[in-house]
Design a protein around this motif. Structure first.
Motif, short mmCIF file in Angstrom:
data_model
loop_
_atom_site.label_atom_id
_atom_site.label_comp_id
_atom_site.label_asym_id
_atom_site.label_seq_id
_atom_site.Cartn_x
_atom_site.Cartn_y
_atom_site.Cartn_z
N ARG A 50 0.83 -1.21 0.00
CA ARG A 50 0.00 0.00 0.00
C ARG A 50 0.87 1.26 0.00
NH1 ARG A 50 -5.21 -1.47 1.13
NH2 ARG A 50 -5.48 -3.48 2.16
N ASP A 51 0.24 2.37 -0.39
CA ASP A 51 0.91 3.67 -0.30
C ASP A 51 0.47 4.34 1.01
OD1 ASP A 51 -1.60 4.85 -0.67
OD2 ASP A 51 -1.19 5.48 -2.72
N PRO A 52 0.98 5.54 1.31
CA PRO A 52 0.63 6.19 2.59
C PRO A 52 -0.86 6.45 2.79
CG PRO A 52 2.54 7.26 1.62
CD PRO A 52 2.02 6.29 0.60
N SER A 53 -1.62 6.59 1.69
CA SER A 53 -3.06 6.84 1.83
C SER A 53 -3.85 5.55 2.03
CB SER A 53 -3.58 7.58 0.59
OG SER A 53 -3.59 6.70 -0.53
N GLY A 54 -3.18 4.41 1.93
CA GLY A 54 -3.85 3.12 2.08
C GLY A 54 -4.26 2.49 0.76
N ALA A 55 -4.03 3.19 -0.34
CA ALA A 55 -4.34 2.63 -1.66
C ALA A 55 -3.32 1.55 -2.01
CB ALA A 55 -4.32 3.73 -2.72
N VAL A 56 -3.77 0.53 -2.71
CA VAL A 56 -2.87 -0.57 -3.08
C VAL A 56 -1.95 -0.13 -4.21
CG1 VAL A 56 -4.48 -2.34 -2.32
CG2 VAL A 56 -4.52 -1.59 -4.71
N ILE A 57 -0.81 -0.80 -4.31
CA ILE A 57 0.17 -0.50 -5.35
C ILE A 57 0.33 -1.74 -6.24
CG2 ILE A 57 2.51 0.26 -5.87
CD1 ILE A 57 2.65 1.46 -3.06
N SER A 79 -3.37 -6.77 -9.21
CA SER A 79 -4.16 -5.54 -9.28
C SER A 79 -4.76 -5.13 -7.93
CB SER A 79 -5.27 -5.70 -10.31
OG SER A 79 -6.14 -6.76 -9.94
N ALA A 80 -4.83 -6.07 -6.99
CA ALA A 80 -5.32 -5.76 -5.64
C ALA A 80 -4.18 -5.45 -4.68
CB ALA A 80 -6.15 -6.92 -5.11
N GLY A 81 -2.95 -5.37 -5.22
CA GLY A 81 -1.78 -5.08 -4.39
C GLY A 81 -1.27 -6.28 -3.60
N ALA A 82 -1.85 -7.45 -3.85
CA ALA A 82 -1.48 -8.66 -3.10
C ALA A 82 -0.33 -9.40 -3.78
CB ALA A 82 -2.68 -9.58 -2.97
N TYR A 83 0.51 -10.00 -2.95
CA TYR A 83 1.61 -10.83 -3.45
C TYR A 83 1.65 -12.11 -2.63
CZ TYR A 83 4.34 -9.86 0.72
OH TYR A 83 4.77 -9.81 2.03
N GLY A 84 2.41 -13.09 -3.11
CA GLY A 84 2.53 -14.33 -2.35
C GLY A 84 3.73 -15.15 -2.78
N PHE A 85 4.24 -15.91 -1.85
CA PHE A 85 5.30 -16.89 -2.08
C PHE A 85 4.83 -18.20 -1.44
CE2 PHE A 85 7.61 -12.84 -1.86
CZ PHE A 85 8.43 -12.90 -2.98
N VAL A 86 4.93 -19.30 -2.16
CA VAL A 86 4.55 -20.60 -1.61
C VAL A 86 5.75 -21.56 -1.71
CG1 VAL A 86 2.09 -20.35 -2.13
CG2 VAL A 86 3.60 -21.37 -3.83
N SER A 87 5.66 -22.65 -0.99
CA SER A 87 6.70 -23.70 -1.00
C SER A 87 8.09 -23.14 -0.68
CB SER A 87 6.71 -24.44 -2.34
OG SER A 87 5.46 -25.03 -2.58
N ILE A 88 8.17 -22.36 0.37
CA ILE A 88 9.44 -21.77 0.78
C ILE A 88 10.09 -22.69 1.81
CG2 ILE A 88 10.55 -19.76 1.83
CD1 ILE A 88 7.94 -18.22 1.12
N PRO A 89 11.35 -23.07 1.59
CA PRO A 89 12.03 -23.88 2.60
C PRO A 89 12.19 -23.07 3.89
CG PRO A 89 13.25 -23.89 0.51
CD PRO A 89 12.16 -22.87 0.40
N ALA A 123 4.10 -0.79 3.50
CA ALA A 123 3.56 0.56 3.29
C ALA A 123 4.70 1.40 2.70
CB ALA A 123 3.07 1.16 4.60
N LEU A 124 4.66 1.60 1.40
CA LEU A 124 5.72 2.34 0.72
C LEU A 124 5.42 3.83 0.75
CD1 LEU A 124 6.36 0.08 -2.41
CD2 LEU A 124 7.37 -0.06 -0.14
N THR A 125 6.45 4.62 0.95
CA THR A 125 6.29 6.07 0.96
C THR A 125 6.66 6.64 -0.40
OG1 THR A 125 8.54 6.37 1.80
CG2 THR A 125 6.77 6.27 3.42
N VAL A 126 6.00 7.74 -0.75
CA VAL A 126 6.28 8.39 -2.02
C VAL A 126 7.69 8.95 -1.97
CG1 VAL A 126 5.60 10.26 -3.58
CG2 VAL A 126 3.86 9.00 -2.31
N GLY A 127 8.43 8.73 -3.04
CA GLY A 127 9.81 9.19 -3.09
C GLY A 127 10.52 8.53 -4.24
#
Length: 133
Positions: A50-57, A79-89, A123-127
């Motif tokens: 998300r960005d500082p306003s809470g909007a997804v990136i 598109s919903a700002g979601a990520y994932g990693f599976v099967s991680i040792p 939560a990424l900041t603009v910069g």
């Protein structure tokens, strides 16, 4: 002398159903044995960027790094700002999220255990993007 196949068929075909049941049982055993072992030996991570306003990136890049081996895995936020990693040792990891127009955010090292499903939101900041030279 009659063959077994002829006599079994004339006697009601009892040999074929028995072989069929044994085959199905063997396949099910192999399937579930593999499924069970995969569930026990790995971990997973998910989260939202998300960005500082809470909007997804959407399109943010997340790099997961094993601290001990330096092996990296990369995921891209949907598109919903979601990520994932599976099967991680299991092991010691760090994660960093980056996106164009935002400063990157790096997590302090953390430990993933067998069977753990961890959630790390960023939560990424603009910069400007940080650049390592």
């Amino acid at each position: 002398m009659k063959s077994c196949a002829r006599s079994c068929v004339r006697a009601g075909g009892s040999l074929l159903p028995r072989m069929h049941r044994l085959g199905i049982f063997s396949l099910l055993l192999l399937f579930f044995a593999g499924y069970a072992s995969a569930q026990v030996s790995t971990a997973s991570i998910n989260g939202v960027i998300r960005d500082p306003s809470g909007a997804v990136i959407p399109g943010a890049t997340i790099v997961l790094t094993n601290v001990d081996t330096s092996v990296e895995r990369t995921s891209t936020a949907n598109s919903a700002g979601a990520y994932g990693f599976v099967s991680i040792p299991p092991g010691n990891y760090t994660a960093e999220a980056t996106a164009k127009g935002f400063s990157s955010q790096k997590l302090a090292p953390f430990v993933l255990a067998v069977g753990q499903a961890a959630t790390f939101d960023f939560a990424l900041t603009v910069g400007t993007e940080t650049q390592v030279v």
